[in-house]
Design an enzyme around this catalytic site. Structure first.
Site, PDB file in Angstrom:
ATOM      1  N   ASP A  13       0.817  -1.197  -0.020  1.00 23.92           N
ATOM      2  CA  ASP A  13       0.185   0.009  -0.003  1.00 23.92           C
ATOM      3  C   ASP A  13       0.762   1.298   0.058  1.00 23.92           C
ATOM      4  OD1 ASP A  13      -2.480  -1.559   0.249  1.00 23.92           O
ATOM      5  OD2 ASP A  13      -1.626  -1.785   2.442  1.00 23.92           O
ATOM      6  N   ASN A  38      -5.371 -10.300  -4.060  1.00 18.03           N
ATOM      7  CA  ASN A  38      -5.253  -9.845  -2.703  1.00 18.03           C
ATOM      8  C   ASN A  38      -4.579  -8.420  -2.531  1.00 18.03           C
ATOM      9  OD1 ASN A  38      -2.708 -10.875  -3.747  1.00 18.03           O
ATOM     10  ND2 ASN A  38      -2.029 -11.238  -1.684  1.00 18.03           N
ATOM     11  N   HIS A  41      -4.231  -1.642  -6.714  1.00 19.79           N
ATOM     12  CA  HIS A  41      -3.602  -0.300  -7.078  1.00 19.79           C
ATOM     13  C   HIS A  41      -4.434   0.830  -7.560  1.00 19.79           C
ATOM     14  CE1 HIS A  41      -2.237  -3.121 -10.310  1.00 19.79           C
ATOM     15  NE2 HIS A  41      -2.816  -2.136 -11.108  1.00 19.79           N
ATOM     16  N   THR A  42      -4.343   1.880  -6.941  1.00 14.29           N
ATOM     17  CA  THR A  42      -5.360   2.761  -7.387  1.00 14.29           C
ATOM     18  C   THR A  42      -4.340   3.930  -8.060  1.00 14.29           C
ATOM     19  OG1 THR A  42      -6.588   2.541  -5.401  1.00 14.29           O
ATOM     20  CG2 THR A  42      -6.819   4.969  -6.390  1.00 14.29           C
ATOM     21  N   THR A 128      -6.917 -12.010   3.042  1.00 16.64           N
ATOM     22  CA  THR A 128      -7.848 -11.119   2.488  1.00 16.64           C
ATOM     23  C   THR A 128      -9.110 -12.106   2.153  1.00 16.64           C
ATOM     24  OG1 THR A 128      -7.077 -11.615   0.338  1.00 16.64           O
ATOM     25  CG2 THR A 128      -6.484  -9.651   1.373  1.00 16.64           C
ATOM     26  N   THR A 238       2.653 -12.429   3.000  1.00 12.13           N
ATOM     27  CA  THR A 238       1.339 -13.012   1.580  1.00 12.13           C
ATOM     28  C   THR A 238       2.289 -14.439   1.322  1.00 12.13           C
ATOM     29  OG1 THR A 238       0.620 -12.562  -0.402  1.00 12.13           O
ATOM     30  CG2 THR A 238       3.021 -11.857  -0.225  1.00 12.13           C
ATOM     31  N   THR A 299      -8.344  -3.520  -1.827  1.00 14.98           N
ATOM     32  CA  THR A 299      -9.121  -4.829  -2.105  1.00 14.98           C
ATOM     33  C   THR A 299     -10.322  -5.220  -1.082  1.00 14.98           C
ATOM     34  OG1 THR A 299      -6.998  -5.692  -3.006  1.00 14.98           O
ATOM     35  CG2 THR A 299      -8.541  -7.383  -2.113  1.00 14.98           C
ATOM     36  N   LYS A 303      -9.389  -0.967   7.244  1.00 14.23           N
ATOM     37  CA  LYS A 303      -8.723   0.188   7.825  1.00 14.23           C
ATOM     38  C   LYS A 303      -7.314  -0.346   7.935  1.00 14.23           C
ATOM     39  CE  LYS A 303      -8.988   3.516  11.368  1.00 14.23           C
ATOM     40  NZ  LYS A 303      -9.550   3.947  12.827  1.00 14.23           N
TER      41      LYS A 303
END
Length: 447
Positions: A13, A38, A41-42, A128, A238, A299, A303
């Site tokens: 993130d 899982n 990206h923005t 996730t 992960t 995803t 928070k």
């Protein structure tokens, strides 16, 4: 020509999507090398927000080939939904290529992932629930379904009939869940196969050809260094290798072909899910960072936990990845603070340590040793050069660069492409700082 890896230098993130999008302007090929749905990206372009999970960030550039490599795990349903979403926005996906040897996430993977996490109770790791771990587990057990298997209807029927019957025993006997209908799943995935067939190729050959033709290639990782299966805060990690070395394994490119590694870090630190977090901030200050940074997962919507910048894990990321330079994001989130703290070392059972411990139990006992710097109390969102920044912000950047021993090439001050300061050419500019004989860095961010 340059072959460049972009990695996350924290717990994911970090803003890799924006940085990769910026670098994609000069890239001919963008390759995603690990992970699955899982991670998200923005990207914000001219006020329009794009949220992607599998498709590489370079998809917004029509002349950039986008490749999903063999190290990824693919959920066909979500991938097709992303393709359809982009088409609705008149964004072509004709230049999207999918590795035929990437593994496929199946319905039983998601069910087992969710049920297993629930059964862990207080030992949950914060998955996730998207089936990523079980997909990689089947890959290691050599019982997985690959994309090329989807392209063979007869072979897929035979393979899935056996596999689903086997997984149904686990679902029913271990987790008390209803069984899956093999024929229903088979028909569903045969439909997915026809949608994806035009994109499926031997991507390692495509990448090799691009290297031979001296094209610019950008390798895009998901998650971050501290979530790496081998080098992260195990077991709170992960199921793949987000570190730079994973780019070679996840694409079929030899390590001698890589020219540069760019690490992405926030100006503070976040973590989502379970696991130790030495600089975590509770209370009002943590909430302020969360609110100003919009720290909610792409995803899961979960928070994110927020804390001060941790230079110990930063230096670890530099070492593990061989980082040449750094992109620092979300500096603007700190604009309102009177003081800013940076973790420069840990106190572990009364002993000072400047190194990241390999044991998560020991990591949980780490107490941060802070250096306090003054804040700047003015907005930086409109700054476009280093000269525009307040002196305290420049001092903060220089301090981080000195601690990390790598130059800062990019500073991000907001979600949009234009809210960025390019300090040095991240592709062809300065590489990792050399050290003088006394151990001090020879080249760092200069203001």
């Amino acid at each position: 020509m340059a072959n460049v890896i972009v990695i996350g230098a924290q717990w994911g993130d970090e803003g890799k999507g924006k940085i990769t999008d910026l670098l994609s302007r000069s890239a001919d090929v963008v390759v995603r090398y690990q992970g699955g749905v899982n991670a998200g990206h923005t990207i914000v372009v001219k006020g329009q927000t794009f949220k992607l999970h599998l498709i590489p960030s370079g998809i917004l550039y029509p002349n950039t080939d986008c490749i999903i490599g063999c190290g990824t795990v693919i959920d066909p349903q979500i991938l097709i939904a992303e393709i359809d979403q982009l088409k609705e926005l008149n964004i072509s996906t004709d230049h999207l290529l999918i590795s035929e040897t990437a593994h496929v996430t199946m319905p039983y993977h998601r069910l087992i992932d969710q049920a297993s996490e629930e059964r862990r109770g207080s030992y949950k790791i914060g998955t996730t629930g998207r089936g990523i771990g079980p997909t990689y587990a089947d890959k290691s057990e050599r019982t997985g379904i690959r994309v090329l298997d989807l392209m063979d209807p007869d072979g897929l029927r035979e393979q899935l009939e056996w596999t689903i019957n086997y997984k149904n025993v686990i679902l029913e006997k271990l987790y008390n869940l209803p069984p899956l209908d093999p024929q229903e799943v088979i028909e569903q995935y045969l439909g997915y196969a026809e949608r994806l067939r035009p994109h499926v190729v031997d991507t390692s050959l495509k990448i090799s050809d691009a290297i031979q033709r001296r094209r610019n290639i950008l390798f895009e990782g998901a998650q971050g260094t501290l979530l790496d299966l081998d080098h992260g805060t195990y077991p709170y990690v992960t199921s793949s290798n987000p570190v730079a070395g994973g780019a070679c394994v996840g694409t079929g490119v030899g390590p001698t072909m890589i020219d540069r590694v760019i690490g992405v870090s926030k100006a503070y630190t976040t973590r989502v899910g379970e696991g130790p977090f030495p600089t975590e901030l509770d209370g009002e200050l943590g909430e302020l960072l969360c609110d100003r940074g919009a720290e909610f997962g792409t995803t899961t919507g979960r928070k994110r936990r927020c804390g001060w910048f941790d230079a110990v894990i930063g230096r670890y990321a530099v070492r593990i990845n061989g980082m040449d330079c750094m992109a620092l994001t979300k500096l603007d989130v700190l604009d309102e603070l009177e003081e800013i703290q940076v973790c420069v070392a840990y106190d572990i059972d009364g002993q000072r340590s400047e190194h990241f411990p390999t044991s998560s139990r020991q990591f949980a006992r780490c107490r941060p040793i802070y250096k306090t710097l003054p804040g700047w109390k003015v907005s930086t969102t409109e700054c476009r050069t280093l000269e525009d920044l307040p002196q305290q912000a420049l001092d903060y950047l220089k301090f981080l660069a000195e601690l990390m021993e790598v130059p800062i090439a990019i500073v991000s001050l907001g979600a949009s492409r234009d809210q960025t300061i390019i300090v040095e050419d991240p592709i062809h500019g300065p590489k990792r700082a050399l050290l003088h004989p006394d151990g001090t860095p020879a080249t760092l961010l200069s203001a």
